[in-house]
Design a protein around this motif. Structure first.
Motif, PDB file in Angstrom:
ATOM      1  N   GLU A 196       0.844  -1.194   0.000  1.00  0.00           N
ATOM      2  CA  GLU A 196       0.000   0.000   0.000  1.00  0.00           C
ATOM      3  C   GLU A 196       0.882   1.248   0.000  1.00  0.00           C
ATOM      4  O   GLU A 196       1.864   1.317   0.741  1.00  0.00           O
ATOM      5  CB  GLU A 196      -0.869  -0.039   1.256  1.00  0.00           C
ATOM      6  CG  GLU A 196      -1.925   1.002   1.358  1.00  0.00           C
ATOM      7  CD  GLU A 196      -2.781   0.774   2.592  1.00  0.00           C
ATOM      8  OE1 GLU A 196      -3.905   0.271   2.433  1.00  0.00           O
ATOM      9  OE2 GLU A 196      -2.313   1.080   3.708  1.00  0.00           O
ATOM     10  N   ASP A 197       0.528   2.216  -0.827  1.00  0.00           N
ATOM     11  CA  ASP A 197       1.221   3.495  -0.826  1.00  0.00           C
ATOM     12  C   ASP A 197       0.867   4.242   0.455  1.00  0.00           C
ATOM     13  O   ASP A 197      -0.312   4.428   0.766  1.00  0.00           O
ATOM     14  CB  ASP A 197       0.811   4.313  -2.058  1.00  0.00           C
ATOM     15  CG  ASP A 197       1.471   5.671  -2.092  1.00  0.00           C
ATOM     16  OD1 ASP A 197       2.671   5.731  -2.385  1.00  0.00           O
ATOM     17  OD2 ASP A 197       0.774   6.674  -1.799  1.00  0.00           O
ATOM     18  N   ALA A 225      -0.786  -0.587  -4.269  1.00  0.00           N
ATOM     19  CA  ALA A 225       0.321  -0.474  -5.220  1.00  0.00           C
ATOM     20  C   ALA A 225       0.797  -1.818  -5.743  1.00  0.00           C
ATOM     21  O   ALA A 225       1.425  -1.885  -6.800  1.00  0.00           O
ATOM     22  CB  ALA A 225       1.495   0.262  -4.571  1.00  0.00           C
ATOM     23  N   GLY A 226       0.511  -2.887  -5.018  1.00  0.00           N
ATOM     24  CA  GLY A 226       0.976  -4.201  -5.451  1.00  0.00           C
ATOM     25  C   GLY A 226       0.707  -5.250  -4.395  1.00  0.00           C
ATOM     26  O   GLY A 226      -0.029  -5.026  -3.439  1.00  0.00           O
ATOM     27  N   ALA A 227       1.341  -6.405  -4.598  1.00  0.00           N
ATOM     28  CA  ALA A 227       1.203  -7.516  -3.662  1.00  0.00           C
ATOM     29  C   ALA A 227       2.493  -8.321  -3.650  1.00  0.00           C
ATOM     30  O   ALA A 227       3.201  -8.394  -4.661  1.00  0.00           O
ATOM     31  CB  ALA A 227       0.021  -8.399  -4.059  1.00  0.00           C
ATOM     32  N   PHE A 250       2.741   2.248 -10.306  1.00  0.00           N
ATOM     33  CA  PHE A 250       3.734   2.315  -9.232  1.00  0.00           C
ATOM     34  C   PHE A 250       5.058   1.646  -9.612  1.00  0.00           C
ATOM     35  O   PHE A 250       5.951   1.554  -8.777  1.00  0.00           O
ATOM     36  CB  PHE A 250       3.163   1.673  -7.961  1.00  0.00           C
ATOM     37  CG  PHE A 250       1.981   2.416  -7.405  1.00  0.00           C
ATOM     38  CD1 PHE A 250       2.160   3.496  -6.560  1.00  0.00           C
ATOM     39  CD2 PHE A 250       0.688   2.052  -7.742  1.00  0.00           C
ATOM     40  CE1 PHE A 250       1.070   4.196  -6.047  1.00  0.00           C
ATOM     41  CE2 PHE A 250      -0.406   2.730  -7.235  1.00  0.00           C
ATOM     42  CZ  PHE A 250      -0.210   3.813  -6.388  1.00  0.00           C
ATOM     43  N   GLN A 251       5.165   1.169 -10.837  1.00  0.00           N
ATOM     44  CA  GLN A 251       6.403   0.509 -11.263  1.00  0.00           C
ATOM     45  C   GLN A 251       7.529   1.515 -11.444  1.00  0.00           C
ATOM     46  O   GLN A 251       7.301   2.668 -11.794  1.00  0.00           O
ATOM     47  CB  GLN A 251       6.165  -0.273 -12.559  1.00  0.00           C
ATOM     48  CG  GLN A 251       5.294  -1.489 -12.336  1.00  0.00           C
ATOM     49  CD  GLN A 251       4.973  -2.242 -13.616  1.00  0.00           C
ATOM     50  OE1 GLN A 251       5.364  -1.859 -14.711  1.00  0.00           O
ATOM     51  NE2 GLN A 251       4.234  -3.331 -13.479  1.00  0.00           N
ATOM     52  N   TYR A 286       8.848   0.766  -5.137  1.00  0.00           N
ATOM     53  CA  TYR A 286       7.910  -0.007  -4.335  1.00  0.00           C
ATOM     54  C   TYR A 286       8.306  -1.475  -4.250  1.00  0.00           C
ATOM     55  O   TYR A 286       8.238  -2.081  -3.173  1.00  0.00           O
ATOM     56  CB  TYR A 286       6.487   0.120  -4.894  1.00  0.00           C
ATOM     57  CG  TYR A 286       5.903   1.492  -4.704  1.00  0.00           C
ATOM     58  CD1 TYR A 286       5.111   1.779  -3.604  1.00  0.00           C
ATOM     59  CD2 TYR A 286       6.154   2.515  -5.611  1.00  0.00           C
ATOM     60  CE1 TYR A 286       4.573   3.044  -3.405  1.00  0.00           C
ATOM     61  CE2 TYR A 286       5.636   3.779  -5.426  1.00  0.00           C
ATOM     62  CZ  TYR A 286       4.848   4.041  -4.320  1.00  0.00           C
ATOM     63  OH  TYR A 286       4.328   5.293  -4.127  1.00  0.00           O
ATOM     64  N   ALA A 287       8.718  -2.060  -5.362  1.00  0.00           N
ATOM     65  CA  ALA A 287       9.127  -3.471  -5.361  1.00  0.00           C
ATOM     66  C   ALA A 287      10.333  -3.669  -4.464  1.00  0.00           C
ATOM     67  O   ALA A 287      10.352  -4.573  -3.616  1.00  0.00           O
ATOM     68  CB  ALA A 287       9.424  -3.936  -6.787  1.00  0.00           C
ATOM     69  N   THR A 288      11.336  -2.830  -4.613  1.00  0.00           N
ATOM     70  CA  THR A 288      12.551  -2.953  -3.806  1.00  0.00           C
ATOM     71  C   THR A 288      12.224  -2.852  -2.327  1.00  0.00           C
ATOM     72  O   THR A 288      12.683  -3.676  -1.514  1.00  0.00           O
ATOM     73  CB  THR A 288      13.574  -1.861  -4.203  1.00  0.00           C
ATOM     74  OG1 THR A 288      13.899  -2.022  -5.585  1.00  0.00           O
ATOM     75  CG2 THR A 288      14.832  -1.960  -3.368  1.00  0.00           C
ATOM     76  N   GLN A 289      11.417  -1.869  -1.939  1.00  0.00           N
ATOM     77  CA  GLN A 289      11.079  -1.693  -0.527  1.00  0.00           C
ATOM     78  C   GLN A 289      10.304  -2.891   0.029  1.00  0.00           C
ATOM     79  O   GLN A 289      10.556  -3.340   1.146  1.00  0.00           O
ATOM     80  CB  GLN A 289      10.277  -0.412  -0.332  1.00  0.00           C
ATOM     81  CG  GLN A 289      11.109   0.838  -0.539  1.00  0.00           C
ATOM     82  CD  GLN A 289      10.285   2.103  -0.393  1.00  0.00           C
ATOM     83  OE1 GLN A 289       9.516   2.236   0.548  1.00  0.00           O
ATOM     84  NE2 GLN A 289      10.445   3.017  -1.326  1.00  0.00           N
ATOM     85  N   ALA A 290       9.366  -3.418  -0.756  1.00  0.00           N
ATOM     86  CA  ALA A 290       8.581  -4.575  -0.304  1.00  0.00           C
ATOM     87  C   ALA A 290       9.473  -5.808  -0.159  1.00  0.00           C
ATOM     88  O   ALA A 290       9.369  -6.547   0.835  1.00  0.00           O
ATOM     89  CB  ALA A 290       7.430  -4.842  -1.277  1.00  0.00           C
ATOM     90  N   ILE A 291      10.344  -6.034  -1.125  1.00  0.00           N
ATOM     91  CA  ILE A 291      11.250  -7.178  -1.065  1.00  0.00           C
ATOM     92  C   ILE A 291      12.168  -7.069   0.156  1.00  0.00           C
ATOM     93  O   ILE A 291      12.358  -8.041   0.894  1.00  0.00           O
ATOM     94  CB  ILE A 291      12.074  -7.294  -2.369  1.00  0.00           C
ATOM     95  CG1 ILE A 291      11.166  -7.670  -3.537  1.00  0.00           C
ATOM     96  CG2 ILE A 291      13.208  -8.308  -2.208  1.00  0.00           C
ATOM     97  CD1 ILE A 291      11.813  -7.492  -4.909  1.00  0.00           C
TER      98      ILE A 291
END
Length: 186
Positions: free
Chosen positions: A71-72, A79-81, A104-105, A109-114
């Motif tokens: 979530e943003d 923003a993703g899952a 959001f790509q 966002y991906a880097t932070q979630a990972i």
């Protein structure tokens, strides 16, 4: 930024809520996203998505396999899952799958979630290695993981079939020692 483990300056990871069903339905209708995650699903009813989201919202996490919404923080937008899977507590290995909404790509966002997920597995659950599989056509994911420090460990030839041809599956991994060297700040 708060002291809440599951958030960074820009994202918050949270459990799937019943109202998220429409977003997941829309994502399944994006064939490119569906292929990148797994494969093209057959059409499903709205009721199927509602029931799935309600079940996910009630789920207790078993064997360290779980799905979270990205979530943003600022807007509260979905923003993703990210989902952990193929977890093995005895050996200390895990994998994950990730999807980021096109809006959001390439925004971190991906880097932070990972990194949040890896921090949880490495620092809270005592896992020692993360492995991800990437379809050979997914150059954005390959670039992301290589930039993050994942090492290409192997390639299984002709393991997927979609769009009228066979594709390879690439394997990338990062050990806890590699993660600590690159990301540990303490």
């Amino acid at each position: 930024m708060s002291g809440y483990f599951w958030e960074t300056e820009h994202i918050r990871l949270r459990q799937i809520e019943p109202d998220d069903w429409e977003t997941f339905q829309q994502w399944d209708m994006d064939s490119e996203t569906a292929r990148n995650l797994d494969s093209l699903p057959l059409p499903r009813s709205k009721e199927w998505y509602r029931t799935w989201a309600q079940d996910e919202a009630k789920k207790t996490h078993k064997d360290d396999n779980f799905s979270l919404v990205i979530e943003d923080i600022e807007s509260g937008d979905f923003a993703g899952a990210i989902s952990s899977h193929t977890t093995d507590r005895r050996i200390g290995t895990f994998s994950y799958g990730l999807a980021i909404h096109p809006n959001f790509q390439r925004c971190g966002y991906a880097t932070q979630a990972i990194l949040l997920l890896m921090k949880y597995f490495f620092e809270e659950l005592r896992y020692q290695k993360c492995t991800v599989t990437i379809h050979e056509w997914n150059t954005a994911s390959i670039t992301l993981h290589e930039r993050m420090g994942f090492v290409k460990e192997g390639q299984h030839r002709r393991m997927l079939y979609t769009q009228g041809r066979y594709w390879d599956v690439l394997y990338y991994g990062m050990t806890i020692e590699e993660w600590r060297e690159k990301y540990k700040t303490d």
